[in-house]
Design an enzyme around this catalytic site. Structure first.
Site, PDB file in Angstrom:
ATOM      1  N   GLU A   8      28.295  36.904  25.808  1.00  0.00           N
ATOM      2  CA  GLU A   8      28.237  38.250  26.154  1.00  0.00           C
ATOM      3  C   GLU A   8      28.853  38.284  24.625  1.00  0.00           C
ATOM      4  OE1 GLU A   8      31.567  40.919  27.731  1.00  0.00           O
ATOM      5  OE2 GLU A   8      31.098  40.226  29.782  1.00  0.00           O
ATOM      6  N   ASN A  38      35.282  37.679  35.547  1.00  0.00           N
ATOM      7  CA  ASN A  38      34.889  37.798  34.428  1.00  0.00           C
ATOM      8  C   ASN A  38      35.997  38.363  34.391  1.00  0.00           C
ATOM      9  OD1 ASN A  38      32.065  39.162  33.214  1.00  0.00           O
ATOM     10  ND2 ASN A  38      34.233  40.063  32.553  1.00  0.00           N
ATOM     11  N   GLU A  39      36.087  37.656  32.583  1.00  0.00           N
ATOM     12  CA  GLU A  39      37.221  37.411  32.513  1.00  0.00           C
ATOM     13  C   GLU A  39      38.411  37.694  32.657  1.00  0.00           C
ATOM     14  OE1 GLU A  39      36.303  41.225  29.777  1.00  0.00           O
ATOM     15  OE2 GLU A  39      35.425  39.786  28.157  1.00  0.00           O
ATOM     16  N   CYS A  76      51.049  40.776  38.838  1.00  0.00           N
ATOM     17  CA  CYS A  76      51.264  41.387  39.825  1.00  0.00           C
ATOM     18  C   CYS A  76      52.483  40.981  40.586  1.00  0.00           C
ATOM     19  CB  CYS A  76      50.459  41.175  41.328  1.00  0.00           C
ATOM     20  SG  CYS A  76      50.644  41.460  42.456  1.00  0.00           S
ATOM     21  N   CYS A  86      53.093  37.116  44.980  1.00  0.00           N
ATOM     22  CA  CYS A  86      52.967  36.036  43.839  1.00  0.00           C
ATOM     23  C   CYS A  86      54.178  36.232  43.507  1.00  0.00           C
ATOM     24  CB  CYS A  86      52.897  37.522  43.182  1.00  0.00           C
ATOM     25  SG  CYS A  86      50.462  38.116  42.729  1.00  0.00           S
ATOM     26  N   ARG A 119      38.415  47.731  37.730  1.00  0.00           N
ATOM     27  CA  ARG A 119      38.281  46.317  38.163  1.00  0.00           C
ATOM     28  C   ARG A 119      39.378  45.775  37.061  1.00  0.00           C
ATOM     29  NH1 ARG A 119      33.313  44.424  32.848  1.00  0.00           N
ATOM     30  NH2 ARG A 119      35.170  45.593  31.408  1.00  0.00           N
ATOM     31  N   CYS A 144      45.198  41.335  42.811  1.00  0.00           N
ATOM     32  CA  CYS A 144      46.160  39.969  43.231  1.00  0.00           C
ATOM     33  C   CYS A 144      45.902  38.753  43.589  1.00  0.00           C
ATOM     34  CB  CYS A 144      47.236  41.122  44.439  1.00  0.00           C
ATOM     35  SG  CYS A 144      48.089  39.425  45.442  1.00  0.00           S
TER      36      CYS A 144
HETATM   37  C1  GLA Z   1      33.659  42.272  28.616  1.00  0.00           C
HETATM   38  C2  GLA Z   1      33.067  42.097  29.832  1.00  0.00           C
HETATM   39  C3  GLA Z   1      31.701  43.070  30.467  1.00  0.00           C
HETATM   40  C4  GLA Z   1      32.109  44.357  29.629  1.00  0.00           C
HETATM   41  C5  GLA Z   1      31.631  44.462  28.207  1.00  0.00           C
HETATM   42  C6  GLA Z   1      32.307  45.456  27.355  1.00  0.00           C
HETATM   43  O1  GLA Z   1      34.089  41.650  27.853  1.00  0.00           O
HETATM   44  O2  GLA Z   1      32.762  41.218  30.696  1.00  0.00           O
HETATM   45  O3  GLA Z   1      31.563  43.471  31.637  1.00  0.00           O
HETATM   46  O4  GLA Z   1      32.710  45.628  29.909  1.00  0.00           O
HETATM   47  O5  GLA Z   1      33.322  43.865  27.618  1.00  0.00           O
HETATM   48  O6  GLA Z   1      32.828  46.556  27.509  1.00  0.00           O
END
Ligand code: GLA
Length: 706
Positions: free
Chosen positions: A347, A186-187, A193, A198, A148, A152
């Site tokens: 999280e 997500n994060e 790249c 880029c 994941r 780019c």
């Molecule tokens: C990160 C991600 C989640 C998951 C956790 C645990 O924080 O945002 O999707 O992958 O790590 O690995």
């Protein structure tokens, strides 16, 4: 660097420390609206957001899960952040029926949702159709499909597809009362790249910043090795070169560019969501001390900050349960990255962390509750456990959720349920409160990046320095605000600003004004060395801070061979990493070196101004007692009363508001502990009046009010 493609939050922190990566804090942060996540999420009656990350695309049955969640006091889920392929199974054909169904059941159990936009995991059909969506590594090779965060972020096909799915989600859920907000991607934070898109984007960024090639050449000192650029397309990315070296000025700007580009990517999505679905709060799940992105800049685009907290991953040196200050520092940094606005944990570690290739520590189940309370104590208005149930599939089969694959109501579920019940009792007490501090720890993204570019010294770790000062303040029972170069310092009596390696004239001036106004400033080694372009000063070190600190540095020792010691008030402390040999001018000497040719020279000084004080710590003492002793004196001088004596493994943190102070005492140990708080309080969890000292059984949490 490549690993940043695939690894989770805390892992990335470590990697970013090990490898030369990115950071910056330029644009002034907007002042926070003052609104809290409570308000922004529009929660009924100010209920504390208490949730789990849930993946109905892969697990269920949802009605059974929702029943168990409700029974545990869960009122929130985050969903869908990796479900692009499920929501758009073929190009332009959207299917939300499965998500609608899950939402209906969850909502019926009083559970509302934040939906993640799924850009972190583009579907296979998209990447098969447009293979150049995959990011390119620095050797010019594109990553293959899988994992994941593999995109780019300048690819037009990818951007069009992201706009498509985000628009479809916004349209579909704009009036859905059970969807209260969005998490974008997500994060964010990687990968770097190195493809032509880029490259062009970086060249454009440089053009916008500098206007002319002359300005670039001057700022970067490209005269060195004859790297002068005569056309914009000649400007490279910091990719693979012979010996792996690059101009540090170019690299610092690349870090800034990358952070800005990540923000632009987020803003593109936020604009769509705000336009189509106004009234729903927008956030992003961040990574605490992770530093590829300058969160203080990114977060001006959000409604509130959220982050992912995994304290039991042992490769992050300050994040084990023996060292709870690590998680505390990350909470405070996250809060500070949006002007001290309360935040939420999107999280929160809910079980043993483990991937295909590594494991964290298993914690006693009770500790998961202590961690969650720690978040609240540090200003979280919401805590969401990752994840509801351990996945049966994929890379995270060993990353435990609250439940395991068999859904047995295990001890962790029992703990989560206990806390769910308690939070309903705390909502009144906590609403409108936030951590308040008179001491600030200043984080400079520029300095952190510059240290990554030139690692310089064995053992140097910017975050470690933050931790040493932070840890000492917390041991003395004090809250700490983390601030950034653009922050307003007027609320603080003490500002600790470690290793300001890269320093802008604006920050130097701000610190001088703070000290001249009566503040106490603590500076440490390797400060004032570089200008904002990562170019060395030609002034005597510590450059623009020399007069303020009342010292000159004519020589330094980068930890050549020996163990060094410093002597302060007759006591010896080990010191490591770096030794600035200080020549006091107007400053007085507080500690001296004990070894080598500079034995007897000043190691720590204090410059007393008319009103304020400036301390300079020229090395990294390797003993908590040093920091405790130095800071105890500084606190006394600044008129700040420390908290009660805390046993090792016990933390105190406070929230204040509406003429109310809430004290949290958290016992991270398996032993009985006691804290003499000095007077009787009402224990909001047990309902009892506390005796003196307050007893803390193993893993106890006390929430004390008057
Ligand atoms: C990160 C991600 C989640 C998951 C956790 C645990 O924080 O945002 O999707 O992958 O790590 O690995």
């Amino acid at each position: 660097m490549r690993l940043r493609l695939v690894l989770p939050a805390t892992f990335l922190i470590t990697l970013s420390i090990l490898s030369p990566v990115v950071i910056a804090a330029r644009a002034p942060a907007q002042n926070s609206s003052g609104a809290k996540p409570f308000d922004l999420i529009g929660w009924n009656g100010g209920q504390i957001v208490y949730g789990v990350d849930y993946y109905p695309e892969a697990e269920g049955p949802v009605d059974k899960d929702a029943g168990m969640m409700q029974a545990a006091g869960i009122n929130f889920v985050r969903m869908a952040e990796f479900a692009w392929a499920k929501m758009e199974p073929t190009e332009g054909h959207y299917d939300f029926a499965w998500l609608d169904g899950a939402l209906k059941v969850l909502n019926a159990h009083g559970i509302k949702a934040v939906l993640g936009t799924p850009s972190a995991s583009p579907p296979a059909w998209l990447m098969a159709k447009y293979p150049d969506i995959a990011a390119m590594d620095e050797n010019g090779v594109r990553y293959r499909y899988g994992s994941r965060r593999n995109y780019c972020m300048n690819n037009p096909h990818f951007l069009a597809a992201v706009r498509g799915i985000v628009t479809a989600m916004a349209e579909h859920y704009k009036n859905h009362p059970g969807v209260i907000g969005w998490q974008i991607d997500n994060e964010l934070g990687g990968p770097d790249c190195y493809d032509s898109l880029c490259l062009a984007a970086f060249q454009k960024w440089c053009r916008t910043k500098y206007g002319s090639l002359d300005a670039v050449n001057k700022a970067w000192g490209t005269v060195f090795w004859g790297h002068t650029y005569s056309a914009w397309p000649q400007i490279p990315l910091p990719w693979n070169t012979l010996y792996g070296v690059h101009n540090p000025s170019l690299e610092l700007d690349y870090h800034r560019y990358f952070s800005d580009a990540s923000r632009d990517f987020l803003v593109m999505q936020a604009d769509i969501l705000r336009r189509i679905a106004p009234g729903k709060a927008i956030t992003h799940n961040e990574m605490g001390l992770f530093d590829n992105i300058d969160y203080s800049h990114l977060n001006t685009a959000l409604d509130f900050v959220a982050w992912d907290n995994y304290p039991m991953i042992d490769f992050s040196s300050h994040a084990t349960y023996e060292n709870y200050e690590g998680a505390g520092l990350a909470h405070d940094l996250m809060r500070g990255s949006r002007s001290q606005q309360n935040f939420m944990v999107m999280e929160q570690e809910g079980g043993l962390p483990g991937w295909n290739t590594f494991w964290g520590h298993q914690a006693p189940p009770e500790l998961y509750r202590v961690w969650a309370y720690q978040a609240i104590a540090h200003g979280a208005d919401g805590v969401c456990y990752f994840r509801w149930r351990t996945s049966r599939y994929g890379t995270e089969q060993y990353w435990q959720g609250v439940l395991d694959q068999d859904s047995y109501p295990n001890a962790r579920y029992g703990i989560v349920k206990q806390m769910g019940g308690e939070l309903t009792r705390l909502k009144q007490i906590l609403q409108g409160t936030r951590p308040v501090s008179q001491v600030a720890l200043l984080v400079s993204p520029d300095a952190r990046w510059a240290f990554h570019i030139q690692t310089l010294v064995k053992g140097f770790d910017y975050n470690e320095q933050l931790h040493r000062y932070y840890g000492s303040l917390r041991r003395q029972g004090l809250n700490v605000d983390v601030v950034f170069p653009q922050s307003d310092l007027s609320a603080y009596k003490i500002v600790i600003a470690p290793s300001l390696f890269v320093l802008t004239p604006e920050l130097a001036q701000k610190l001088a004004a703070f000290a001249a106004g009566g503040g106490t400033l603590v500076l440490t080694y390797r400060s004032g060395v570089k200008d904002e372009h990562n170019v060395f000063t030609d002034e005597t070190l510590p450059g623009p801070l020399a007069r303020l600190a009342g010292i000159a540095i004519h020589d330094y020792d980068p930890q050549t061979s020996q163990d060094q010691e410093i002597v302060m008030n007759g006591r010896h402390y080990p010191a490591k990493v770096w030794f600035d040999i200080l020549t006091p001018g107007t400053a007085e000497t507080l500690a001296t070196y004990d070894k080598e040719y500079y034995a007897g020279s000043a190691a720590v000084t204090r410059n007393q101004l008319d009103k304020g004080n400036v301390y300079y710590v020229g090395t990294e003492p390797d003993a908590p007692e040093f920091y405790d002793s130095l800071l105890a004196g500084i606190l006394r001088g600044a008129g700040i009363t420390p908290g009660p004596p805390l046993p090792e493994g016990v933390e105190m943190a406070t929230r204040e508001g509406d003429a109310r102070k809430v004290i949290f005492l958290l016992n991270y140990t398996a032993s009985n502990q006691a804290v003499p708080v000095g007077e009787a309080y009402h224990d909001a969890l047990s309902g009892a009046v506390t005796a003196e000292p307050v007893e803390l059984p193993p893993y106890a949490v006390r929430v004390l009010v008057k």
